[in-house]
Design an enzyme around this catalytic site. Structure first.
Site, short mmCIF file in Angstrom:
data_model
loop_
_atom_site.label_atom_id
_atom_site.label_comp_id
_atom_site.label_asym_id
_atom_site.label_seq_id
_atom_site.Cartn_x
_atom_site.Cartn_y
_atom_site.Cartn_z
N PRO A 49 0.81 -1.22 0.00
CA PRO A 49 0.00 0.00 0.00
C PRO A 49 0.84 1.27 0.00
CG PRO A 49 -0.91 -1.61 1.52
CD PRO A 49 0.43 -2.13 1.10
N TYR A 50 1.91 1.28 0.79
CA TYR A 50 2.79 2.45 0.86
C TYR A 50 3.44 2.70 -0.50
CZ TYR A 50 6.67 5.41 2.50
OH TYR A 50 7.57 6.42 2.68
N VAL A 51 3.97 1.65 -1.11
CA VAL A 51 4.63 1.79 -2.41
C VAL A 51 3.62 2.20 -3.49
CG1 VAL A 51 5.73 0.47 -4.28
CG2 VAL A 51 6.58 0.29 -1.94
N THR A 98 1.13 4.19 -3.16
CA THR A 98 0.96 5.65 -3.08
C THR A 98 2.18 6.38 -3.60
OG1 THR A 98 1.79 5.85 -0.79
CG2 THR A 98 -0.56 5.43 -1.08
N LYS A 99 3.36 5.87 -3.29
CA LYS A 99 4.59 6.57 -3.68
C LYS A 99 4.88 6.44 -5.17
CE LYS A 99 5.70 8.37 0.26
NZ LYS A 99 5.68 9.84 0.43
#
Length: 245
Positions: A153-155, A157-158
């Site tokens: 999920p973090y990746v 967004t990035k």
């Protein structure tokens, strides 16, 4: 601007580990700085007091980066205080790890709101208000390359932030504004330590050829270059990770 007027920067997430290091680096380079905070007003005020006591110029501005009204007000406060904005650096972000199969969708909505919508709101306002000759710098992550489990999920967004950043660089043709993304590797910040267990921290500490974590001030050095003299770097994602990948 006259030669006696400092360049002006707005740093979102200015009370975070990397954000505070960026603020310090810009102040050292002679910038007047808007120090943005989401929740930690006391720390932002203390940072501003430290800067002004030492003879620098700074102002604290608060607000949710994903709230376009709050951020428009933050931009206006900095422009009113210092006469304009030359550089916007968006370090604000959250990181909650977990496998995709089990990830809570409410948490996913939150991480998308802060990391992606927030980056979009800040980039949109920066595109409207940064003066010609300025710079816009967003933050990605080196995990877009390393693809570590639990970072999905973090990746997501990035990776999206990288995409909008590089397109914005092309859209601002003719205004002499550079737009780049900085992608740190594992860096010794509260966000990093709070988001990883001891085993993961130990593994990431030794995974780079330099065999250590990055320091916030090392990320800030690259940001300061992009905010200042590095005018020929534009529309890029700059990986600052000690050789991680």
């Amino acid at each position: 601007m006259s030669n006696n007027t400092p360049r002006v920067a707005l740093v979102t997430g200015g009370t975070g580990g990397i954000g505070e290091a960026v603020v310090d680096a810009l102040v050292a380079d002679g910038f007047a700085v808007g120090v943005h905070y989401a929740g930690n007003k006391a720390k932002a005020d203390a940072l501003v007091e430290k800067i002004t006591t030492a003879g620098g110029q700074a102002v604290a501005v608060g607000g949710d980066v994903a709230d376009e009204h709050a951020m428009a007000a933050a931009f206006d406060t900095v422009r009113t205080a210092f006469g304009g904005i030359d550089v916007v650096i968006n370090t604000a972000g959250i990181m909650v790890l977990g496998p995709i199969a089990d990830y809570d969708l409410d948490q996913f909505d939150q991480i998308v709101r802060t990391n992606l919508r927030g980056a979009f709101v800040v980039s949109q306002l920066a595109a409207r208000h940064v003066r010609d000759g300025g710079a816009i710098i967003n933050f990605s992550t080196s995990v877009t390359r390393t693809q570590l489990p639990k970072y999905g999920p973090y990746v997501a967004t990035k990776a999206a932030v990288e995409g909008l950043t590089l397109i914005l660089a092309r859209e601002l043709r003719g205004r002499d504004i550079t737009v780049n993304a900085v992608a740190p590797g594992p860096t010794a910040t509260p966000l990093f330590f709070d988001s990883n267990n001891e085993q993961t921290i130990a593994a990431l500490t030794n995974v780079t050829p330099l065999e250590r974590l990055g320091r916030p001030e090392e990320i800030a050095t690259t940001v300061a270059q992009l905010a200042g003299p590095a005018r020929w770097v534009n529309g890029q994602t700059v990986f600052v990770n000690g050789g991680l990948a």
